[in-house]
Design an enzyme around this catalytic site. Structure first.
Site, short mmCIF file in Angstrom:
data_model
loop_
_atom_site.label_atom_id
_atom_site.label_comp_id
_atom_site.label_asym_id
_atom_site.label_seq_id
_atom_site.Cartn_x
_atom_site.Cartn_y
_atom_site.Cartn_z
N LEU A 13 0.87 -1.19 0.00
CA LEU A 13 0.00 0.00 0.00
C LEU A 13 0.90 1.23 0.00
O LEU A 13 1.04 1.93 1.00
CB LEU A 13 -0.90 -0.05 1.23
CG LEU A 13 -2.22 0.72 1.13
CD1 LEU A 13 -2.85 0.56 -0.24
CD2 LEU A 13 -3.17 0.27 2.20
N HIS A 14 1.53 1.46 -1.14
CA HIS A 14 2.60 2.44 -1.22
C HIS A 14 2.59 3.07 -2.60
O HIS A 14 2.22 2.42 -3.56
CB HIS A 14 3.92 1.69 -1.02
CG HIS A 14 5.01 2.56 -0.51
ND1 HIS A 14 5.76 3.34 -1.33
CD2 HIS A 14 5.45 2.77 0.75
CE1 HIS A 14 6.63 4.00 -0.60
NE2 HIS A 14 6.46 3.68 0.66
N ALA A 15 2.98 4.31 -2.70
CA ALA A 15 3.12 5.01 -3.97
C ALA A 15 1.91 4.77 -4.89
O ALA A 15 0.80 5.14 -4.54
CB ALA A 15 4.42 4.62 -4.66
N ARG B 126 9.12 9.54 0.86
CA ARG B 126 7.84 10.26 0.79
C ARG B 126 7.98 11.67 1.34
O ARG B 126 7.25 12.57 0.96
CB ARG B 126 6.75 9.50 1.54
CG ARG B 126 6.39 8.14 0.98
CD ARG B 126 5.59 8.24 -0.30
NE ARG B 126 6.43 8.46 -1.45
CZ ARG B 126 7.14 7.51 -2.03
NH1 ARG B 126 7.10 6.29 -1.61
NH2 ARG B 126 7.89 7.78 -3.09
#
Lengths: 93, 559
Positions: A13-15, B126
């Site tokens: 659950l990333h980028a 991020r």
């Protein structure tokens, strides 16, 4: 309304998958939250509409999350989000 | 003249005037809260957000064209960050407290940025994305907006603490002569974009970069990793000369008609465009380990298949040589649990892992490759670090088994050309036997020099020994060429040596059939081939092979 879903995309659950997930959550009126199952019942649920919150969970490929939704289109929202989480990204299968 | 050293990310050099990127946008002190009209600030924020979103969308499209779809998708995540309710809430609170929109934006992002900064690896990246989004909003709001990267003066070299993906994608290679950053490594977004755009770039220069003043003249050498401040005439000329070479899009031959294939080495699909732009005839080395790095689990068969197909469709006429997974040594991959080794270069790496602990990965990679070979294009597959005939035979047996499996599953596939990398003295000594079993050999000169000279690639104290012009290395190359041709196999070279235009004549004389290199050096090498006379080159190679010392070889080349 709750549902437990396993994360299929390799990136977790990333980028990219996270962006798609958040985008989908925002298409519905229901309030949806997401929490990592591995951390047990006490894991803090975060808003599925927030890229920051969703990304910071750091949920990986193969791990499970608990989705909770409240509101009129809760079921439809859960269906759509489950679809996102169980669909491999393009090029994966 | 002063020299700083960092990590070069493109084998190109550029000369220009320094433009310091004003990254941190400075805000004036906020006015008294009582004088701020909160509703008006809310509106300013909302309209800045809309402008930023529209900009992001158009940048995503532009990046897709220039650096590839996959790289461009980072902007999709940026849009989500821009619209994040957590940010909106933080900004709203700050506006309600009486801050103008730009100060509120800085406040709203500070918590989340700190949160990600404290995390590890990809999560920490991020924080860079969030800063990127915040600064985009601040530029719209303050208008004073720091440096306009899309409109830098011609011949400028951008210096920055760090560059974000959107910063780098904005640079126009026709105007900008290069960039250098204090932070970042070879695989950072900025580095990848620099290679795709063909920009001279050095990263990871550290604090010393800060001492270079705006407006000073510098050379950025992306090959050596050097940044030279106030260069002398000789350095300046050398740096400026690089780009004046004609790009030849068609295959080239020597003056007397011997064709030599000139191909590109690459690690990611993002580099395909650069290879095409520089006139590559094909791909001579596709390093598949980059498919496996920087992720938490290996890519599956279909993802690999798509990648190989994409590479093949970029070169419908040319050949694409894919090297099977080459890990171990200096290339750790977290999920593979590579063992600690006192001598990683002499340990379990390359084909040794593919026939041992990574047999499953090897098989799925071969499945993807054989399937990819069934479509259009000419696929070739080569095995790294082979040093015995047994290893090659096991690898070939695996290929056969995989082909049988695909047949019985009814899955379309075809047999690619198969080859071996010549990187160890062992492989050189059995090159005849290896060549008899495959279609081609490809010489990896960096590793070959390391093993022939018993001099580690990463040990500066023995760097002198690590030069392919030492006679033992040259003779190992010559012996491999002879073995290949005696067995009707073609032979290429895909190490650094192949991309050095000063050595092109020698390599033509040594009868290499193919040379593969970083895309940016292709025009220079093609230009040299066209000028080369094969007979004169053969004479030069003959003399070089009889030379007893590197010194004697170097003298010959300078005559």
């Amino acid at each position: 309304m709750e549902r437990v879903v396993e994360i299929v995309p390799e990136a977790g659950l990333h980028a990219r998958p996270a962006a798609k997930f958040v985008e989908t959550a925002n298409e519905f009126d229901a309030d949806v939250t997401v929490a990592p199952v591995a951390e047990g019942e006490d894991a803090e649920a975060v808003a599925a509409s927030s890229m920051i919150a969703v990304t910071s969970l750091g949920v990986k490929h193969g791990e499970e999350v608990r989705l909770s939704a409240e509101g009129e289109d809760a079921e439809a929202a859960l269906d759509a989000l489950e679809e996102v989480l169980s669909t491999p990204e393009e090029g994966e299968e | 003249m002063r020299t700083l050293t960092g990590t070069g990310v493109t084998p190109l050099s550029g000369l220009g005037r320094v433009v310091w990127y004003a990254e941190e946008i400075e805000l004036r002190d906020p006015p008294e809260p009582s004088t701020v009209d909160a509703d008006a600030e809310r509106e300013r924020f909302e309209s800045a957000r809309e402008t930023a979103e529209a900009d992001l969308e158009s940048e995503r499209e532009r990046a897709e064209e220039r650096v590839g779809e996959e790289e461009a998708e980072v902007f999709g995540a940026h849009v989500q960050f821009l619209n994040d309710p957590q940010i909106a809430e933080g900004v709203e609170d700050a506006i309600a407290d009486g801050l103008p929109a730009e100060h509120a934006v800085r406040e709203g992002f500070s918590g989340p940025i700190e949160q990600f900064e404290g995390m590890e690896g990809r999560m920490a990246e991020r924080a860079d994305d969030l800063r990127d989004v915040r600064d985009r909003l601040l530029r719209v709001l303050t208008d004073a907006g720091g440096t306009d990267l899309a409109d830098l003066p011609e011949g400028s070299i951008l210096l920055a603490e760090r560059l974000t993906p959107s910063d780098t994608a904005k640079l126009d290679p026709d105007r900008v002569a290069g960039f250098a950053t204090a932070l970042g490594g070879r695989t950072s977004h900025a580095a990848i974009f620099a290679r795709s755009l063909g920009l001279p770039a050095v990263v990871g220069l550290g604090d010393a970069l800060q001492e270079i003043e705006d407006g000073s003249e510098i050379v950025v050498d992306g090959e050596s990793g050097e940044v030279i401040v106030e260069p002398d005439d000789a350095v300046r000329k050398r740096a400026a000369a690089v780009r004046d070479v004609e790009v030849r899009r068609e295959p080239v031959a020597t003056a007397d008609g011997r064709e030599i294939e000139v191909a590109a080495n690459l690690g990611t699909l993002a580099e395909l465009d650069g290879a095409l732009e520089q006139g590559a005839d094909g791909i001579g080395l596709f390093r598949t380990e980059f498919l496996f790095l920087d992720r938490e689990s290996p890519p599956d068969e279909d993802e690999q298949y798509e990648t190989y197909r994409e590479a093949l469709s970029a070169f419908p006429e040319g050949r694409v040589v894919v090297r099977t997974l080459d890990v171990g040594g200096d290339k750790p991959i977290p999920y593979l649990e590579l063992p600690d080794s006192q001598n990683p270069f002499l340990g379990e790496r390359g084909i040794r892992r593919s026939l041992g602990p990574d047999a499953g990965l090897f098989e799925s990679q071969l499945r993807a490759l054989l399937r990819a070979a069934a479509g259009e294009g000419r696929l070739a597959v080569m095995f790294p670090l082979v040093s015995t005939v047994e290893e090659l035979e096991s690898a070939l047996e695996t290929v056969e088994r995989v082909a049988d499996d695909l047949t019985s599953e009814g899955i379309e596939h075809a047999g690619p050309e198969l080859g071996v990398m010549i990187e160890t003295p062992g492989a050189v000594l059995v090159a005849e036997e290896l060549a008899a079993r495959v279609d081609f050999l490809s010489i990896g000169t960096n590793d070959l020099a390391q093993y022939v000279m018993a001099a580690a690639r990463d040990d500066d104290r023995v760097a002198d020994l690590h030069d392919p012009l030492h006679p033992p290395v040259l003779r190992a190359i010559a012996r491999s060429v002879e073995a290949a041709h005696a067995n009707d196999a073609w032979i290429g070279m895909c190490g650094e040596m192949a991309g050095d235009p000063d050595l092109t004549e020698l390599l033509v004389g040594m009868e290499l059939d193919e040379l593969s290199m970083s895309a940016v050096t292709i025009p220079d090498v093609k230009a040299r081939i066209v000028e080369t006379d094969a007979d004169a080159a053969a004479a030069l190679a003959g003399d070089a092979l009889e030379s007893p010392t590197r010194h004697a070889v170097t003298n010959l080349l300078h005559q």
